[in-house]
Design a protein around this motif. Structure first.
Motif, PDB file in Angstrom:
ATOM      1  N   THR A 273       0.961  -1.392   0.074  1.00  0.00           N
ATOM      2  CA  THR A 273       0.145   0.074  -0.084  1.00  0.00           C
ATOM      3  C   THR A 273       0.957   1.364  -0.111  1.00  0.00           C
ATOM      4  OG1 THR A 273      -0.034   0.171   2.538  1.00  0.00           O
ATOM      5  CG2 THR A 273      -1.788  -1.103   1.320  1.00  0.00           C
ATOM      6  N   ALA A 274       0.115   2.325  -0.281  1.00  0.00           N
ATOM      7  CA  ALA A 274       1.078   3.482  -0.317  1.00  0.00           C
ATOM      8  C   ALA A 274       1.785   4.185   1.174  1.00  0.00           C
ATOM      9  CB  ALA A 274       0.160   4.978  -0.370  1.00  0.00           C
ATOM     10  N   GLU A 275       0.970   3.636   2.100  1.00  0.00           N
ATOM     11  CA  GLU A 275       1.450   3.706   3.514  1.00  0.00           C
ATOM     12  C   GLU A 275       2.750   2.817   3.966  1.00  0.00           C
ATOM     13  OE1 GLU A 275      -3.313   4.380   3.607  1.00  0.00           O
ATOM     14  OE2 GLU A 275      -1.850   2.930   2.318  1.00  0.00           O
ATOM     15  N   ASN A 276       2.480   1.538   3.579  1.00  0.00           N
ATOM     16  CA  ASN A 276       3.521   0.615   3.562  1.00  0.00           C
ATOM     17  C   ASN A 276       4.663   0.938   3.050  1.00  0.00           C
ATOM     18  OD1 ASN A 276       2.108  -1.044   5.665  1.00  0.00           O
ATOM     19  ND2 ASN A 276       1.439  -2.457   4.020  1.00  0.00           N
ATOM     20  N   LEU A 277       4.672   1.466   1.812  1.00  0.00           N
ATOM     21  CA  LEU A 277       5.517   1.819   0.829  1.00  0.00           C
ATOM     22  C   LEU A 277       6.367   3.156   1.512  1.00  0.00           C
ATOM     23  CD1 LEU A 277       7.443   1.330  -1.596  1.00  0.00           C
ATOM     24  CD2 LEU A 277       5.761   2.626  -2.811  1.00  0.00           C
ATOM     25  N   ALA A 278       5.653   3.856   1.760  1.00  0.00           N
ATOM     26  CA  ALA A 278       6.120   5.030   2.534  1.00  0.00           C
ATOM     27  C   ALA A 278       7.110   4.747   3.758  1.00  0.00           C
ATOM     28  CB  ALA A 278       5.177   6.130   2.886  1.00  0.00           C
ATOM     29  N   VAL A 279       6.502   3.968   4.635  1.00  0.00           N
ATOM     30  CA  VAL A 279       7.350   3.587   5.991  1.00  0.00           C
ATOM     31  C   VAL A 279       8.737   2.834   5.434  1.00  0.00           C
ATOM     32  CG1 VAL A 279       6.959   2.122   7.848  1.00  0.00           C
ATOM     33  CG2 VAL A 279       5.084   3.585   7.184  1.00  0.00           C
ATOM     34  N   TRP A 280       8.528   2.134   4.458  1.00  0.00           N
ATOM     35  CA  TRP A 280       9.712   1.314   3.937  1.00  0.00           C
ATOM     36  C   TRP A 280      10.763   2.099   3.522  1.00  0.00           C
ATOM     37  CZ3 TRP A 280      11.981   0.418  -0.742  1.00  0.00           C
ATOM     38  CH2 TRP A 280      12.916  -0.648  -0.750  1.00  0.00           C
ATOM     39  N   VAL A 281      10.172   3.260   2.581  1.00  0.00           N
ATOM     40  CA  VAL A 281      11.172   4.085   2.116  1.00  0.00           C
ATOM     41  C   VAL A 281      11.898   4.801   3.277  1.00  0.00           C
ATOM     42  CG1 VAL A 281      11.541   6.144   0.711  1.00  0.00           C
ATOM     43  CG2 VAL A 281      10.182   4.233  -0.032  1.00  0.00           C
ATOM     44  N   TRP A 282      11.042   5.390   4.100  1.00  0.00           N
ATOM     45  CA  TRP A 282      11.496   6.168   5.397  1.00  0.00           C
ATOM     46  C   TRP A 282      12.696   5.476   6.243  1.00  0.00           C
ATOM     47  CZ3 TRP A 282       9.520  10.936   7.476  1.00  0.00           C
ATOM     48  CH2 TRP A 282      10.102  11.354   8.763  1.00  0.00           C
ATOM     49  N   LYS A 283      12.282   4.169   6.317  1.00  0.00           N
ATOM     50  CA  LYS A 283      13.375   3.296   7.153  1.00  0.00           C
ATOM     51  C   LYS A 283      14.379   3.223   6.524  1.00  0.00           C
ATOM     52  CE  LYS A 283       9.809   0.684   9.900  1.00  0.00           C
ATOM     53  NZ  LYS A 283       9.305  -0.489  10.226  1.00  0.00           N
ATOM     54  N   ARG A 284      14.624   2.824   5.065  1.00  0.00           N
ATOM     55  CA  ARG A 284      15.906   2.436   4.635  1.00  0.00           C
ATOM     56  C   ARG A 284      16.505   3.962   4.401  1.00  0.00           C
ATOM     57  NH1 ARG A 284      16.276  -1.859   1.180  1.00  0.00           N
ATOM     58  NH2 ARG A 284      17.501  -0.863  -0.213  1.00  0.00           N
TER      59      ARG A 284
END
Length: 137
Positions: free
Chosen positions: A95-106
């Protein structure tokens, strides 16, 4: 504190369809997408914040930030199927939310490893002209 941001674009396909759910439940939660999924032309803006170095006058060298965004976001995501090509999304819907969190963490973890004197403070991920997700510290 000074905040600066950089914008990148990438294209990726995804399916939110969960194979362990019945088709009716998938449609109720995710709409009429179907198991085949579809793609987006993503727009990502990442903002970092810190003090400007007195010697260089910069919070971070933009060339270095561009390199990190290329290596941590563009290279693993651009022209990929998120469900098949990104291990974290094999079982978690991209989802957009999961992808945003994934990018933030990386990006945040990479900035920490690089020992830069700044931190991620905002992430804006646009999927369509009418839909975006934002994370702000």
């Amino acid at each position: 504190m000074i905040r600066l941001s950089r914008k990148i674009y990438f294209n990726a396909g995804r399916s939110l369809w969960r194979p362990e759910w019945a088709p009716e439940k998938n449609r109720a939660v995710y709409g009429e997408e179907g198991p085949h999924g579809y793609g987006h032309n993503y727009e990502l803006e990442v903002a970092v914040e810190g003090e400007a170095d007195p010697a260089t006058g910069m919070v971070v060298n933009l060339t270095d930030l561009d390199r990190v965004l290329k290596e941590e976001v563009d290279r693993p995501l651009d022209h990929r199927n998120l469900n098949r090509d990104v291990p974290e999304f094999a079982k978690m819907p991209p989802t957009a939310e999961n992808l945003a969190v994934w990018v933030w963490k990386r990006v945040a973890e990479r900035i920490s490893r690089e020992k830069w004197p700044c931190r991620v403070v905002r992430l804006y991920l646009r999927l369509t002209p009418h839909f975006a997700v934002e994370i702000e510290e």
